[in-house]
Design a protein around this motif. Structure first.
Motif, PDB file in Angstrom:
ATOM      1  N   ASN A  96     -43.125  50.018  -3.813  1.00 49.65           N
ATOM      2  CA  ASN A  96     -43.827  49.626  -5.038  1.00 49.65           C
ATOM      3  C   ASN A  96     -43.766  50.731  -6.086  1.00 49.65           C
ATOM      4  O   ASN A  96     -43.799  50.451  -7.287  1.00 49.65           O
ATOM      5  CB  ASN A  96     -45.283  49.273  -4.727  1.00 49.65           C
ATOM      6  CG  ASN A  96     -45.432  47.913  -4.060  1.00 49.65           C
ATOM      7  OD1 ASN A  96     -44.533  47.084  -4.091  1.00 49.65           O
ATOM      8  ND2 ASN A  96     -46.584  47.690  -3.435  1.00 49.65           N
ATOM      9  N   SER A 188     -53.643  41.556  -5.788  1.00 44.17           N
ATOM     10  CA  SER A 188     -53.432  42.315  -4.554  1.00 44.17           C
ATOM     11  C   SER A 188     -53.738  41.411  -3.366  1.00 44.17           C
ATOM     12  O   SER A 188     -54.283  40.312  -3.523  1.00 44.17           O
ATOM     13  CB  SER A 188     -54.341  43.545  -4.523  1.00 44.17           C
ATOM     14  OG  SER A 188     -55.702  43.156  -4.408  1.00 44.17           O
ATOM     15  N   SER A 189     -53.407  41.888  -2.173  1.00 41.74           N
ATOM     16  CA  SER A 189     -53.730  41.143  -0.957  1.00 41.74           C
ATOM     17  C   SER A 189     -55.048  41.604  -0.361  1.00 41.74           C
ATOM     18  O   SER A 189     -55.490  41.091   0.665  1.00 41.74           O
ATOM     19  CB  SER A 189     -52.608  41.332   0.078  1.00 41.74           C
ATOM     20  OG  SER A 189     -52.411  42.711   0.349  1.00 41.74           O
ATOM     21  N   HIS A 192     -55.252  47.033   0.222  1.00 36.63           N
ATOM     22  CA  HIS A 192     -53.956  47.721   0.275  1.00 36.63           C
ATOM     23  C   HIS A 192     -54.084  48.990   1.115  1.00 36.63           C
ATOM     24  O   HIS A 192     -54.529  48.905   2.258  1.00 36.63           O
ATOM     25  CB  HIS A 192     -53.392  47.966  -1.129  1.00 36.63           C
ATOM     26  CG  HIS A 192     -52.841  46.717  -1.752  1.00 36.63           C
ATOM     27  ND1 HIS A 192     -52.174  46.691  -2.954  1.00 36.63           N
ATOM     28  CD2 HIS A 192     -52.841  45.426  -1.315  1.00 36.63           C
ATOM     29  CE1 HIS A 192     -51.792  45.451  -3.240  1.00 36.63           C
ATOM     30  NE2 HIS A 192     -52.201  44.672  -2.251  1.00 36.63           N
ATOM     31  N   THR A 230     -50.508  45.753   2.612  1.00 34.59           N
ATOM     32  CA  THR A 230     -50.274  45.914   1.180  1.00 34.59           C
ATOM     33  C   THR A 230     -49.190  44.948   0.711  1.00 34.59           C
ATOM     34  O   THR A 230     -48.155  44.801   1.361  1.00 34.59           O
ATOM     35  CB  THR A 230     -49.834  47.355   0.883  1.00 34.59           C
ATOM     36  OG1 THR A 230     -50.801  48.256   1.416  1.00 34.59           O
ATOM     37  CG2 THR A 230     -49.669  47.588  -0.607  1.00 34.59           C
ATOM     38  N   ARG A 231     -49.401  44.307  -0.414  1.00 35.70           N
ATOM     39  CA  ARG A 231     -48.380  43.426  -0.986  1.00 35.70           C
ATOM     40  C   ARG A 231     -47.179  44.226  -1.453  1.00 35.70           C
ATOM     41  O   ARG A 231     -47.308  45.328  -1.995  1.00 35.70           O
ATOM     42  CB  ARG A 231     -48.938  42.656  -2.185  1.00 35.70           C
ATOM     43  CG  ARG A 231     -49.702  41.388  -1.831  1.00 35.70           C
ATOM     44  CD  ARG A 231     -49.756  40.463  -3.037  1.00 35.70           C
ATOM     45  NE  ARG A 231     -48.423  39.986  -3.377  1.00 35.70           N
ATOM     46  CZ  ARG A 231     -48.078  39.509  -4.580  1.00 35.70           C
ATOM     47  NH1 ARG A 231     -48.956  39.485  -5.555  1.00 35.70           N
ATOM     48  NH2 ARG A 231     -46.858  39.082  -4.799  1.00 35.70           N
ATOM     49  N   TYR A 233     -44.241  44.014  -4.091  1.00 33.92           N
ATOM     50  CA  TYR A 233     -43.981  43.286  -5.333  1.00 33.92           C
ATOM     51  C   TYR A 233     -42.513  43.324  -5.742  1.00 33.92           C
ATOM     52  O   TYR A 233     -42.162  42.825  -6.814  1.00 33.92           O
ATOM     53  CB  TYR A 233     -44.823  43.885  -6.464  1.00 33.92           C
ATOM     54  CG  TYR A 233     -46.314  43.774  -6.256  1.00 33.92           C
ATOM     55  CD1 TYR A 233     -47.014  42.663  -6.717  1.00 33.92           C
ATOM     56  CD2 TYR A 233     -47.034  44.775  -5.605  1.00 33.92           C
ATOM     57  CE1 TYR A 233     -48.392  42.552  -6.540  1.00 33.92           C
ATOM     58  CE2 TYR A 233     -48.407  44.674  -5.417  1.00 33.92           C
ATOM     59  CZ  TYR A 233     -49.079  43.565  -5.880  1.00 33.92           C
ATOM     60  OH  TYR A 233     -50.434  43.463  -5.700  1.00 33.92           O
ATOM     61  N   HIS A 252     -48.324  50.608 -10.620  1.00 35.68           N
ATOM     62  CA  HIS A 252     -48.809  50.353  -9.263  1.00 35.68           C
ATOM     63  C   HIS A 252     -50.218  50.931  -9.147  1.00 35.68           C
ATOM     64  O   HIS A 252     -50.414  52.127  -9.358  1.00 35.68           O
ATOM     65  CB  HIS A 252     -47.841  51.023  -8.267  1.00 35.68           C
ATOM     66  CG  HIS A 252     -48.135  50.753  -6.839  1.00 35.68           C
ATOM     67  ND1 HIS A 252     -47.657  51.558  -5.829  1.00 35.68           N
ATOM     68  CD2 HIS A 252     -48.851  49.778  -6.223  1.00 35.68           C
ATOM     69  CE1 HIS A 252     -48.045  51.086  -4.663  1.00 35.68           C
ATOM     70  NE2 HIS A 252     -48.775  50.005  -4.881  1.00 35.68           N
ATOM     71  N   THR A 254     -52.754  52.393  -7.157  1.00 38.88           N
ATOM     72  CA  THR A 254     -52.921  53.023  -5.844  1.00 38.88           C
ATOM     73  C   THR A 254     -54.100  53.994  -5.915  1.00 38.88           C
ATOM     74  O   THR A 254     -55.090  53.718  -6.570  1.00 38.88           O
ATOM     75  CB  THR A 254     -51.623  53.733  -5.425  1.00 38.88           C
ATOM     76  OG1 THR A 254     -51.255  54.695  -6.434  1.00 38.88           O
ATOM     77  CG2 THR A 254     -50.483  52.754  -5.268  1.00 38.88           C
ATOM     78  N   ASN A 304     -58.146  48.920  -5.855  1.00 33.96           N
ATOM     79  CA  ASN A 304     -57.419  48.105  -6.833  1.00 33.96           C
ATOM     80  C   ASN A 304     -58.271  46.933  -7.339  1.00 33.96           C
ATOM     81  O   ASN A 304     -57.905  46.306  -8.335  1.00 33.96           O
ATOM     82  CB  ASN A 304     -56.087  47.611  -6.256  1.00 33.96           C
ATOM     83  CG  ASN A 304     -56.266  46.649  -5.093  1.00 33.96           C
ATOM     84  OD1 ASN A 304     -56.818  45.558  -5.234  1.00 33.96           O
ATOM     85  ND2 ASN A 304     -55.778  47.037  -3.908  1.00 33.96           N
ATOM     86  N   GLY A 308     -53.138  44.660  -7.815  1.00 30.67           N
ATOM     87  CA  GLY A 308     -52.293  45.660  -7.172  1.00 30.67           C
ATOM     88  C   GLY A 308     -51.168  46.171  -8.058  1.00 30.67           C
ATOM     89  O   GLY A 308     -50.602  47.231  -7.795  1.00 30.67           O
TER      90      GLY A 308
END
Length: 355
Positions: A96, A188-189, A192, A230-231, A233, A252, A254, A304, A308
């Motif tokens: 990412n 985001s999932s 992350h 974590t996704r 992308y 990103h 983070t 996030n 994300g």
């Protein structure tokens, strides 16, 4: 001539089992081969991994490199015995950071350090790393397994990842960011791979068990919900970048959250205004905030909070960029705009998070 020593110590008796390491390498070879892509045959066993930029289709490339880990999220994996997704996180945190510079991740290497090697655990970890590489379209071309007794407690391990990507000269991001650009958030999932020292403290404070039901995710244990990987992308963003212009920067989200990461892609004299009301905050963040009594400003700088990745798009082309993002399978949301900045905080907020 002295007699040959027969009762000396061995490396295995000192705690390092070379045979176990070799057995693990044999087991992960099929996983590594599954990540083959143009430019890499993804075979391991030599002293270094090879990649052919010309075979990958590049003419005048600039290389982009990134490395990262997954922080104390590994401690949850260790404590719960769930090792098959942490490798996805490892790849995600590196690739990412490659895609936000407008580059395509090409290959990945991992570093796995432990006190006592369990080939079974190692294979689960590498299975996740291979899955992450498949999601990112990059080849796993090598790595290192280090058995270090006395440095890590029994069962403990740590991970580091290293990714290299490339972009054709002149296409790197960020570029041309100016006041009035539109900020587009990509979901985001979950948490992350940042803020897990705080997450673990909150879980400890809550008194909940890792194998108990997650109060914010139906049908999952607390550990499973917090270990949601974590996704990555890379593939949708590559599709959007190659499908037209209009993207001036990618960011990103983070460690450091919004106030520390967004300024990394802004030129001098430019800040942003974030519309917090526009962000769809996943339930995990509301639970963390309420259970830990974490203030909104701390949430924004640690997590996030549901975004994300941020796309900074030219105002006149933002609708087209959003449409391309949707066609790539994303769920883009306008979350703010860039503004002129002279002094004070570069990331200003309006409204409140729906925690």
């Amino acid at each position: 001539m002295s007699e040959k020593q027969t009762n000396g110590l061995t490396y295995a008796q000192a705690g390092v089992d070379i045979d176990a390491g070799n057995a693990m390498v044999d087991q992960i070879k099929p996983l590594v081969r599954s990540t083959r892509r143009p430019g890499a045959d993804a075979e391991i066993g030599g002293f270094g991994g090879l990649f052919d930029l010309k075979a990958a289709g590049f003419r005048d490339p600039i290389l982009v490199a990134a490395n990262d880990g997954v922080g104390t999220k590994v401690k949850i994996a260790i404590d719960t015995g769930i090792h098959d997704t942490i490798g996805i996180d490892l790849v995600a945190m590196c690739v990412n950071d490659i895609i936000v510079q407008g580059a395509e991740p090409l290959f990945f290497l991992d570093y796995f350090a432990t006190g006592k090697l369990s080939p079974e655990v190692g294979v689960h970890i590498v299975r996740g790393i291979a899955e992450g590489c498949l999601q990112a379209g990059c080849a796993l071309i090598g790595g290192e397994t280090a058995e270090m007794p006395g440095l890590y407690a029994k069962g403990d391990y740590d991970l580091a990842g290293f990714a290299v990507g490339a972009a054709e000269r002149g296409t790197l991001l960020p570029k041309d960011v100016k006041a009035g650009d539109v900020l587009i958030g990509l979901p985001s999932s979950g948490v992350h791979s940042n803020g897990f020292s705080l997450v673990r403290r909150i879980v400890e404070h809550s008194g909940l068990a890792w194998d108990g039901p997650a109060p914010f995710a139906s049908g999952k244990t607390l550990a499973q919900a917090l270990l949601e990987p974590t996704r990555i992308y890379v593939k949708p963003l590559l599709q959007v970048l190659r499908g037209g212009d209009g993207i001036n920067a990618l960011c990103h989200i983070t460690g450091g959250g919004f106030p520390d990461n967004i300024p990394r892609v802004l030129p001098d004299g430019i800040g942003v205004r974030l519309d917090l009301e526009a962000i769809a905050v996943p339930p995990v963040f509301g639970w963390l905030s309420r259970t830990g009594g974490v203030a909104e400003a701390e949430m924004l700088r640690t997590f996030n909070c549901g975004v994300g990745m941020i796309v900074v798009a030219d105002a006149g082309k933002s609708d087209a960029v959003i449409e391309r993002l949707r066609q790539a399978g994303e769920s883009p949301v306008r979350i703010g705009e860039t503004i002129a900045h002279a002094e004070g905080e570069r990331v200003r907020t309006a409204g409140s998070l729906k925690l």
